[in-house]
Design a protein around this motif. Structure first.
Motif, PDB file in Angstrom:
ATOM      1  N   PRO A 263       0.784  -1.151   0.006  1.00  0.00           N
ATOM      2  CA  PRO A 263      -0.046   0.113   0.099  1.00  0.00           C
ATOM      3  C   PRO A 263       0.788   1.094   0.000  1.00  0.00           C
ATOM      4  O   PRO A 263       0.573   2.386  -0.499  1.00  0.00           O
ATOM      5  CB  PRO A 263      -0.714  -0.011   1.314  1.00  0.00           C
ATOM      6  CG  PRO A 263      -0.833  -1.388   1.535  1.00  0.00           C
ATOM      7  CD  PRO A 263       0.413  -2.122   1.123  1.00  0.00           C
ATOM      8  N   TYR A 264       1.986   1.425   0.524  1.00  0.00           N
ATOM      9  CA  TYR A 264       2.796   2.253   0.584  1.00  0.00           C
ATOM     10  C   TYR A 264       3.172   2.786  -0.792  1.00  0.00           C
ATOM     11  O   TYR A 264       3.041   4.037  -1.294  1.00  0.00           O
ATOM     12  CB  TYR A 264       4.051   2.356   1.655  1.00  0.00           C
ATOM     13  CG  TYR A 264       4.984   3.416   1.539  1.00  0.00           C
ATOM     14  CD1 TYR A 264       4.645   4.652   1.744  1.00  0.00           C
ATOM     15  CD2 TYR A 264       6.203   3.255   1.234  1.00  0.00           C
ATOM     16  CE1 TYR A 264       5.515   5.769   2.044  1.00  0.00           C
ATOM     17  CE2 TYR A 264       7.165   4.250   1.109  1.00  0.00           C
ATOM     18  CZ  TYR A 264       6.673   5.572   1.334  1.00  0.00           C
ATOM     19  OH  TYR A 264       7.571   6.763   1.359  1.00  0.00           O
ATOM     20  N   ALA A 267       0.401   4.404  -2.669  1.00  0.00           N
ATOM     21  CA  ALA A 267       0.145   5.508  -2.095  1.00  0.00           C
ATOM     22  C   ALA A 267       1.217   6.756  -2.800  1.00  0.00           C
ATOM     23  O   ALA A 267       0.971   7.767  -3.131  1.00  0.00           O
ATOM     24  CB  ALA A 267       0.158   5.867  -0.634  1.00  0.00           C
ATOM     25  N   ILE A 285      -3.244  12.347  -4.667  1.00  0.00           N
ATOM     26  CA  ILE A 285      -3.817  11.771  -3.640  1.00  0.00           C
ATOM     27  C   ILE A 285      -2.674  11.792  -2.563  1.00  0.00           C
ATOM     28  O   ILE A 285      -1.717  11.129  -2.635  1.00  0.00           O
ATOM     29  CB  ILE A 285      -4.558  10.389  -3.652  1.00  0.00           C
ATOM     30  CG1 ILE A 285      -5.453  10.621  -4.720  1.00  0.00           C
ATOM     31  CG2 ILE A 285      -5.087  10.070  -2.217  1.00  0.00           C
ATOM     32  CD1 ILE A 285      -5.984   9.364  -5.137  1.00  0.00           C
ATOM     33  N   ILE A 287      -0.700  11.348   0.867  1.00  0.00           N
ATOM     34  CA  ILE A 287      -0.750  10.147   2.134  1.00  0.00           C
ATOM     35  C   ILE A 287      -0.915  10.799   3.429  1.00  0.00           C
ATOM     36  O   ILE A 287      -0.536  11.711   3.730  1.00  0.00           O
ATOM     37  CB  ILE A 287       0.475   9.546   2.151  1.00  0.00           C
ATOM     38  CG1 ILE A 287       1.064   8.841   0.633  1.00  0.00           C
ATOM     39  CG2 ILE A 287       0.426   8.302   3.200  1.00  0.00           C
ATOM     40  CD1 ILE A 287       2.191   8.382   0.611  1.00  0.00           C
ATOM     41  N   ARG A 306      -1.174   5.189   8.486  1.00  0.00           N
ATOM     42  CA  ARG A 306      -1.707   5.787   7.335  1.00  0.00           C
ATOM     43  C   ARG A 306      -1.957   4.976   5.870  1.00  0.00           C
ATOM     44  O   ARG A 306      -2.472   5.644   4.752  1.00  0.00           O
ATOM     45  CB  ARG A 306      -0.247   6.497   6.763  1.00  0.00           C
ATOM     46  CG  ARG A 306       0.519   7.329   7.967  1.00  0.00           C
ATOM     47  CD  ARG A 306       1.852   7.801   7.354  1.00  0.00           C
ATOM     48  NE  ARG A 306       1.812   8.984   6.499  1.00  0.00           N
ATOM     49  CZ  ARG A 306       2.679   9.604   5.968  1.00  0.00           C
ATOM     50  NH1 ARG A 306       4.015   8.770   5.762  1.00  0.00           N
ATOM     51  NH2 ARG A 306       2.623  10.380   4.930  1.00  0.00           N
ATOM     52  N   CYS A 307      -2.304   3.859   6.469  1.00  0.00           N
ATOM     53  CA  CYS A 307      -2.617   2.774   5.318  1.00  0.00           C
ATOM     54  C   CYS A 307      -4.188   2.519   5.154  1.00  0.00           C
ATOM     55  O   CYS A 307      -5.071   2.509   6.212  1.00  0.00           O
ATOM     56  CB  CYS A 307      -2.178   1.291   5.686  1.00  0.00           C
ATOM     57  SG  CYS A 307      -2.469   0.060   4.541  1.00  0.00           S
ATOM     58  N   ASP A 308      -4.712   2.696   4.002  1.00  0.00           N
ATOM     59  CA  ASP A 308      -6.182   2.689   3.480  1.00  0.00           C
ATOM     60  C   ASP A 308      -6.543   1.331   3.995  1.00  0.00           C
ATOM     61  O   ASP A 308      -7.871   1.086   4.087  1.00  0.00           O
ATOM     62  CB  ASP A 308      -6.175   2.894   2.184  1.00  0.00           C
ATOM     63  CG  ASP A 308      -6.172   4.439   1.733  1.00  0.00           C
ATOM     64  OD1 ASP A 308      -6.088   5.286   3.076  1.00  0.00           O
ATOM     65  OD2 ASP A 308      -5.797   5.109   0.527  1.00  0.00           O
ATOM     66  N   TYR A 309      -5.876   0.234   3.856  1.00  0.00           N
ATOM     67  CA  TYR A 309      -6.076  -1.010   4.108  1.00  0.00           C
ATOM     68  C   TYR A 309      -6.102  -1.458   5.349  1.00  0.00           C
ATOM     69  O   TYR A 309      -6.114  -2.919   5.595  1.00  0.00           O
ATOM     70  CB  TYR A 309      -5.683  -1.972   2.935  1.00  0.00           C
ATOM     71  CG  TYR A 309      -5.599  -1.400   1.444  1.00  0.00           C
ATOM     72  CD1 TYR A 309      -6.736  -1.587   0.839  1.00  0.00           C
ATOM     73  CD2 TYR A 309      -4.539  -0.608   1.058  1.00  0.00           C
ATOM     74  CE1 TYR A 309      -6.780  -0.942  -0.531  1.00  0.00           C
ATOM     75  CE2 TYR A 309      -4.772  -0.208  -0.297  1.00  0.00           C
ATOM     76  CZ  TYR A 309      -5.693  -0.395  -0.857  1.00  0.00           C
ATOM     77  OH  TYR A 309      -5.886   0.147  -2.352  1.00  0.00           O
ATOM     78  N   PRO A 346      -8.212   4.744  -7.544  1.00  0.00           N
ATOM     79  CA  PRO A 346      -8.437   5.311  -6.514  1.00  0.00           C
ATOM     80  C   PRO A 346      -9.864   6.035  -6.381  1.00  0.00           C
ATOM     81  O   PRO A 346     -10.247   6.538  -7.303  1.00  0.00           O
ATOM     82  CB  PRO A 346      -7.228   6.472  -6.656  1.00  0.00           C
ATOM     83  CG  PRO A 346      -6.977   6.306  -7.933  1.00  0.00           C
ATOM     84  CD  PRO A 346      -7.274   5.290  -8.684  1.00  0.00           C
ATOM     85  N   ASP A 347     -10.144   6.034  -5.149  1.00  0.00           N
ATOM     86  CA  ASP A 347     -11.714   7.035  -4.960  1.00  0.00           C
ATOM     87  C   ASP A 347     -11.339   8.404  -4.975  1.00  0.00           C
ATOM     88  O   ASP A 347     -10.563   8.762  -4.073  1.00  0.00           O
ATOM     89  CB  ASP A 347     -12.215   6.395  -4.164  1.00  0.00           C
ATOM     90  CG  ASP A 347     -12.378   6.985  -2.873  1.00  0.00           C
ATOM     91  OD1 ASP A 347     -13.238   8.009  -2.736  1.00  0.00           O
ATOM     92  OD2 ASP A 347     -11.336   6.875  -1.924  1.00  0.00           O
TER      93      ASP A 347
END
Ligand code: SF4
Ligand code: SF4
Lengths: 701, 483
Positions: A263-264, A267, A285, A287, A306-309, A346-347
């Protein structure tokens, strides 16, 4: 291992590991505690291969290099793991053997060329020393080799260069000499620590080109440390992405760029402006959050907060190991690689309207700025020399518009900013702000309104705030000076509102600047610039000193405020990626001249000014789908004290031969118009312009 | 009363203990040095289990023994200081009684250190001082003298006798001599002996500290104000102003200091009024400095500025006039009714000379720092806000030059203290019977070979204070660099 392990002097066959780092941990010890800088880091560099080490500042990438060099200082210590160079363990090696290896087999190139050069010795002596000490060859032989290497690094007039002192060379030439010095001993491994960060883009491109070519020629393996993903893509075969002391992803460069599994990494790629990104439809986007300090790392996954998941109970339960993912030795430090849908777009929740471009706010007409510098002669009778910093600049900037000013050092963009701010007055020509002439009014004579109307955001976040005044006090001072607010109470309220505007918590008002991170400081700088409701904000490379993951957030903020306040943003930058992303119009400067100006889409598409073309080609792009035309400029930017005759760019121009006669050398070219508002300063004929091909093409994929 | 020996009855076993501890400490350090010369230092090795092997064998043992002896020494020294409070008068001799007299200083010192260490994380640079051993040692020495001065000078606590009265029969007596005529209610001993006028050396030394602690920092502050007020514009504007001011500074620096003092302080010179006129000029600087400082800060708020500046000029002006107008000098114009105080002529002259000698050096430091700091972005930011040059100099540049200036300030107080001593030593400046250390050393030196104590005691005091200031400066420099 084969017998290479027992006899390290033996050449290693291609594909054999030169450098093997296994589970390396490095800590720094202060009097009270241990601060882990690198944890469980493994990597392999094979013969003839280049490994890129990328990450933001403080992620430990330079510490790894110092660990390989066994040069960690008094406080640093390797606390675990092994570093093998051609099978020999470096961590337990005797100092004598280490010295031998360091000079001969491993060479390192640092960011600051002067740090590696002895200012008191001529270049040839410094180059000859290396093989004379390590191989004991004769002076003549060493000199011959020095000459050869200096030719190899493509320096003009090698004899003259060899006879010069380092300070007589330009930054780019110095860095080439350092590379030459590193190559003198024909090392097996070359460590490059941000080797081009201090150089201009076109010079950087040439140096990188050189490094890549030499790597192929000499078969040298490389460990290339950089924060710039684009550079790594252009130079390396494999890559290791580091975050907060750990490698988080590792693999072939193409796989990591196109099928990242951490994920990093993902990002990071979403935070940098790639061709195709656009501030209205495909914004960057950022981070969220901040890089954790070494002693404040979270439990479990370092990237967790900081991770979206992030999944509670799993990601923060245990420390995360490197996990194999499909591909060629592709690994990622994430336990959810299988569960994440990597192809999901990405949203982007907020679609933003591009602001309406309004009236002309700033009008610059034939602006000229010359400085007189007297060369100190022996008896004070030195003749005065004229630096032509700005030559007849003319342009307009509109309300709500972002005008990017692009160019390398010495192109005159800083002088232009100073004249606009009133720190310097124009030698000739006029500057009009909302119809008022301000070009020859120095700042002391400007009225408060004018001063508040033109403000600046500075480049270096660590230098932009007064270190001994609280954040709140500095903003209030700006409000006081600009006459905003009715009294102390009212100004305090305004100050807090400004902090809200730049998305900083209100508690920051009482903090000292040293308690803030670089990005936060830059936000305060922005708040200060907008304190008096500025009409024009000159942003001088406002994000170039920030880390990649913070750049996006600060850029975003700047544009958001601009949109709300209808400010004109003059965005000074050398980074064409970010310019392409956010500018409405672009002005390219070279040696005090505007060589091209126009709407962003016109400037980034052919026909180009030859300099713009080279600049576009020089900027590294971190996208494997992009194909770039390869244009390398020879030499350095000429001195503004002694500019070439005729076209300022004629000493480096590759199109010059297409212009009949010596027109380029005799006459300054006129501005030629193409699309409305798109002008280029060049003698080339319309047919030649029409024949230009785009520098950057996006492969459909 | 019996004469006191140095360490009394208890010293019989404390002294050998101390000797042992110190000898052990020295031996261990020597051993450690010798070992490191003989064998290459062993690098710390990481073991597979992630722990570190420290230095082993002889090295490690020498290190450990050294540490143990250091602690032992400290412990014995603490005993010397603390035991007297549990023992009867004189049981630990002169040392014990000195410690007893200094009780208020110990308490204040302990409180200062305790509080500072507990809150050191919140105290900025001052707090960081307590991370450095050298800085702490220096701070302790300096604060020791400051507290001694305060308790002796303001509360009349520590001294045993009056510093100016002679007691019959005590002339040139050695330390620990009992009073010849043991009156009730009078301290029974001259702890550190009597001088050649039969005055108590200890009391004079303690009272002398009050003079030193007052004059040296104050005079240094004035020197700094002058140096800063001139150094900032010289560095900021550069150019011709800088050339002229730097030339003047170099001119003064090139002048031999002692000669300058002699010139300034000799009665003939004082009579002509030169020092007084110089005082008139020099003492203007603080007022000018604070006026510009506040004016620059408050210029966006006119009403407040008017009030503050008016207050400054009235109060400052009054102080200034009282200061420069002296009875008996050519500058005596200010009616006595309004004259707040008369600075003793000698002290005024001392002030002038200290400022005159130190200001050029401070000027050069400030000028250099200003040239460096004015290239910073925050200075450019202030310029683009349209701030006045003096605001930039005083509020943007000066606060960020404070680190080196504070360090230099500590060192300079040290020089000034020595200067005062030198002046006193030549019998210049302060009145001859003043207990300040320089004059006392001067008085005592005549009998130095027969009765060294009268000169040694103030000399050691001076030495320890200056040493403390230097250590403090070192500690501050070290810690401020870590930022
Ligand atoms: S382990 Fe969890 S928190 Fe860490 S990167 Fe993977 S998903 Fe994100
Ligand atoms: S005028 Fe000539 S030298 Fe200048 S950019 Fe055009 S082609 Fe090149």
């Amino acid at each position: 291992m084969t017998d290479t392990a027992t006899d390290p002097a033996l050449e290693v066959a291609p594909g054999e590991p030169i450098l093997e780092i296994r589970n390396l941990s490095i800590s720094f010890f202060t009097r009270t505690r241990e601060i882990p800088a690198v944890m469980d880091f493994s990597a392999t560099v094979r013969a003839g291969e280049a490994l890129g080490l990328v990450g933001e500042s403080g992620c430990g990438k330079s510490t790894v290099a110092l660990g390989v060099m066994q040069d960690l200082g008094v406080n640093g210590r390797i606390t675990g793991g092994s570093i093998k160079f051609r099978g020999e363990e470096l961590t337990t090696m005797s100092p004598a053997r280490l010295r031998e290896i360091r000079g001969r087999d491993i060479a390192m190139i640092y960011q600051e060329p002067m740090a590696s050069l002895n200012p008191a010795l001529k270049v040839d002596r410094q180059l000859m020393e290396v093989p004379m000490i390590h191989e004991g060859i004769s002076a003549d032989e060493a000199r011959a080799r020095a000459l050869e290497v200096v030719r190899d690094v493509r320096l003009p007039d090698p004899e003259r260069i060899l006879d010069a002192y380092p300070h007589q060379l330009s930054g780019g030439q110095q860095q080439r000499i350092v590379i030459a010095m590193a190559l003198m001993s024909k090392p097996a491994l070359l460590i490059l620590d941000e080797p081009t960060t201090a150089l201009d883009v076109t010079v950087e491109a040439a140096v990188i080109d050189l490094v890549r070519e030499l790597g192929e020629k000499y078969g040298t393996s490389m460990l290339f440390i950089s924060h710039n993903l684009g550079l790594v893509l252009e130079t390396c075969d494999r890559i290791a992405v580091m975050y907060s002391g750990e490698a988080v992803e590792r693999g072939r460069i193409g796989e990591v760029f196109d099928e990242m599994r951490h994920p990093y990494t993902q990002a990071l790629f979403r935070a940098i402006p790639l061709p195709g990104a656009d501030k209205a439809t495909r914004p960057l986007i950022a981070i969220p959050g901040n890089f954790p300090l070494p002693d404040e790392r979270p439990p479990g996954c370092n990237f967790g907060p900081r991770c979206d998941y992030f999944q509670k109970g799993r990601c923060d339960a245990q420390s995360i190991p490197m996990i194999e993912v499909p591909g060629d030795a592709h690994e990622a430090r994430c336990i959810r690689t299988d569960e994440i849908d990597w192809d999901a777009p990405p949203d982007i929740s907020d679609h933003r309207e591009s602001p309406e471009i309004g009236e002309v706010v700033l009008k610059v007409d034939g602006l000229q700025k010359y400085y007189e510098v007297s060369r100190p002669g022996l008896l004070g009778g030195g003749e005065a020399q004229v630096v032509k910093a700005n030559e007849t600049l003319s342009f307009e900037a509109h309300e709500s518009e972002t005008l990017a000013i692009v160019g390398e050092s010495g192109c005159g963009k800083s002088t232009l900013a100073k004249v606009l701010m009133g720190l310097e007055t124009a030698t000739a020509g006029g500057v009009e702000l909302d119809g008022r002439a301000v070009g020859d009014v120095p700042i002391e004579k400007r009225d408060t309104r004018t001063v508040a109307d033109v403000q600046m955001v500075f480049q270096n976040p660590f230098d932009t705030l007064n270190p001994s005044m609280t954040v709140g006090r500095q903003i209030i001072r700006a409000l006081e000076i600009f006459g905003v607010g009715a009294g102390p109470r009212d100004r305090k309220k305004r100050m807090l509102e400004l902090l809200d505007l730049v998305k900083l918590p209100r508690e920051f008002a009482t903090r000292m600047p040293r308690q803030l991170s670089g990005g936060q400081k830059q936000r305060v700088g922005i708040a200060r610039a907008f304190a008096g409701g500025a009409r024009i904000v000159v942003a001088d490379e406002p994000v170039s000193a920030l880390d990649v993951s913070v750049q996006a957030a600060v850029t975003d903020l700047l544009m958001e405020i601009q949109r709300e306040q209808k400010t004109t943003l003059l965005f000074i930058s050398h980074d064409l990626s970010i310019v392409r992303y956010l500018a409405d119009r672009v002005m390219v400067m070279y040696l005090g001249h505007v060589v091209e100006i126009g709407a962003a889409r016109d400037v980034f598409a052919p026909p180009y000014h030859p300099y713009t073309e080279a600049l576009l080609s020089a900027v590294p792009v971190a996208d494997t789908h992009v194909e770039k035309k390869h244009i390398v400029l020879e030499g350095d930017v000429p001195s503004a004290m002694n500019p070439p005759s005729g076209c300022p760019f004629q000493t480096r121009c590759r199109w010059k031969s297409r212009v009949p006669g010596d027109l380029c050398e005799r006459e300054v070219p006129p501005m030629v118009s193409f699309a409305p508002g798109h002008q280029v300063k060049c003698h080339l004929s319309p047919e030649e312009f029409a024949s230009m091909e785009p520098v950057i093409t996006l492969a459909e994929n | 009363m019996e004469p006191l020996s140095w360490t009394g009855a208890w010293g019989v076993w404390l002294n050998p203990l101390l000797g042992l501890a110190v000898a052990g400490l020295v031996a261990a350090s020597l051993l450690s040095v010798a070992l490191s010369l003989l064998s290459a230092p062993v690098r710390r090795q990481s073991l597979p289990d992630g722990t570190l092997a420290a230095r082993d064998g002889l090295h490690g043992m020498a290190d450990m023994a050294g540490r143990a002896f250091l602690w032992l020494t400290a412990l014995v020294l603490a005993l010397y200081l603390l035991l007297p409070f549990a023992l009867p008068y004189g049981a630990l001799g002169i040392v014990g009684e000195l410690s007893r007299r200094l009780l208020p200083v110990w308490i204040a010192l302990g409180a200062t250190f305790g509080l500072s260490i507990v809150f050191k994380r919140r105290l900025g640079l001052y707090g960081k001082l307590f991370d450095s051993t050298i800085g702490m040692a220096g701070f302790a020495l300096v604060v020791f003298w400051v507290f001694t001065a305060i308790f002796a000078g303001l509360f009349d606590m520590i001294a045993t006798h009056d510093p100016l009265t002679a007691l019959s029969g005590m002339k040139n007596k050695v330390p620990g001599t009992p009073l010849a005529m043991g009156d009730d209610g009078v301290y029974p001993h001259y702890l550190l002996g009597g001088d050649n006028l039969a005055r108590d050396v200890f009391s004079r030394m303690v009272h002398g500290s009050w003079i030193v602690v007052q004059i040296a920092p104050l005079a240094t502050i004035f020197a700094f104000l002058v140096g800063i007020t001139l150094g900032l514009p010289a560095g900021f504007y550069a150019g011709r102003l800088d050339t002229v001011l730097s030339f003047l500074a170099n001119l003064i620096l090139a002048f031999p200091v002692i000669l300058l003092f002699y010139l300034l302080v000799t009665p003939e010179m004082v009579q002509t009024g030169v020092p007084a006129y110089m005082a008139m000029v020099l003492f203007l600087f603080p007022i000018a400095f604070f006026a510009v400082l506040l004016n620059a800060r408050l210029s966006p708020r006119p009403v407040l500025r008017l009030v503050v500046l008016a207050a400054l000029f009235i109060l400052g002006g009054w102080l200034y006039l009282s200061m420069v107008s002296q009875d008996g000098t050519p500058v005596d114009f200010w009616p006595d009714a309004l004259d707040l105080f008369d600075v003793p002529g000698g002290i005024l002259v001392v002030f002038v000379s200290v400022v005159f000698v130190n200001a050029p050096t401070v000027f050069r430091i400030v000028r250099g720092l200003t040239m460096d700091i004015k290239t910073r972005d925050y200075v450019a930011a202030a310029q683009t806000r349209g701030e006045s040059p003096w605001y930039i100099m005083l509020w943007e540049i000066l606060p960020n030059a404070r680190g080196p200036l504070i360090v230099d300030f500590c060192l300079r107080i040290g020089y000034t203290t020595i200067l005062l001593g030198t002046l006193g030593f030549f019998g210049l400046g302060l009145p001859p019977d003043s207990p300040d250390w320089g004059s006392t050393i001067n008085l005592g030196r005549r009998l130095l070979s027969i009765y060294p104590h009268a000169a040694m005691v103030p000399a050691l005091a001076l030495l320890s204070l200056v040493l403390g200031l230097n250590l403090l400066a070192d500690g501050l420099r070290e810690e401020s660099l870590k930022d």
